[in-house]
Design a protein around this motif. Structure first.
Motif, short mmCIF file in Angstrom:
data_model
loop_
_atom_site.label_atom_id
_atom_site.label_comp_id
_atom_site.label_asym_id
_atom_site.label_seq_id
_atom_site.Cartn_x
_atom_site.Cartn_y
_atom_site.Cartn_z
N UNK A 268 0.84 -1.21 0.00
CA UNK A 268 0.00 0.00 0.00
C UNK A 268 0.87 1.26 0.00
N UNK A 269 1.95 1.24 0.78
CA UNK A 269 2.84 2.39 0.82
C UNK A 269 3.50 2.61 -0.54
N UNK A 270 3.93 1.55 -1.20
CA UNK A 270 4.56 1.66 -2.52
C UNK A 270 3.57 2.20 -3.55
N UNK A 271 2.32 1.74 -3.50
CA UNK A 271 1.30 2.26 -4.42
C UNK A 271 1.07 3.75 -4.18
N UNK A 272 1.03 4.15 -2.92
CA UNK A 272 0.82 5.56 -2.59
C UNK A 272 1.99 6.41 -3.07
N UNK A 273 3.21 5.93 -2.87
CA UNK A 273 4.39 6.67 -3.36
C UNK A 273 4.35 6.82 -4.87
N UNK A 274 3.99 5.75 -5.56
CA UNK A 274 3.90 5.80 -7.02
C UNK A 274 2.84 6.79 -7.47
N UNK A 275 1.71 6.79 -6.80
CA UNK A 275 0.63 7.73 -7.16
C UNK A 275 1.08 9.17 -6.93
N UNK A 276 1.71 9.44 -5.79
CA UNK A 276 2.17 10.79 -5.51
C UNK A 276 3.21 11.25 -6.53
N UNK A 277 4.11 10.36 -6.91
CA UNK A 277 5.11 10.68 -7.92
C UNK A 277 4.43 11.02 -9.25
#
Length: 126
Positions: free
Chosen positions: A55-64
């Motif tokens: 979930x954290x990796x998906x959130x980082x990717x979305x923010x990027x």
């Protein structure tokens, strides 16, 4: 600004736009490969810590991707200004003075001279 400076800024903007588009394309490819991997039960994480990491990796990717998208919008907006009104490109939106070419080389999508941008940031901070 003279014609050679405008052409130089145009090249910088186009190069930056292409770089951002490639970056967003890599994000989309990574997102698609992750989605196809999610369909495979062997890659599905059952452990709570793994789910949190995913979930954290998906959130980082979305923010990027959203940050890159906003930057792409600013670049494309600068190109629109350059193509529609080349004589007005490089004019500060605040004081109507010419933005120094050195600033445009460093930040080709700049809409404000350094003084006006500092003033704007100081007002936001207050």
């Amino acid at each position: 600004m003279d014609r050679t400076q405008i052409e130089s800024i145009e090249r910088l903007l186009v190069r930056e736009r292409d770089k951002i588009r490639r970056s967003i394309g890599r994000f989309q490819q990574h997102s698609v490969s992750r989605d196809s991997a999610d369909a495979d039960l062997s890659s599905y994480s059952f452990h709570m810590a793994d789910q949190g990491t995913d979930a954290m990796e998906r959130e980082k990717s979305f923010l990027f991707a959203s940050k890159e998208g906003r930057y792409l919008y600013r670049i494309e907006e600068a190109l629109r200004r350059l193509y529609t009104e080349p004589e007005a490109f490089g004019i500060c939106h605040g004081c109507q003075n010419e933005i120094p070419f050195q600033r445009l080389e460093a930040l080709p999508h700049a809409r404000y001279c350094l003084d006006c941008k500092r003033r704007e940031e100081d007002e936001k901070a207050a």
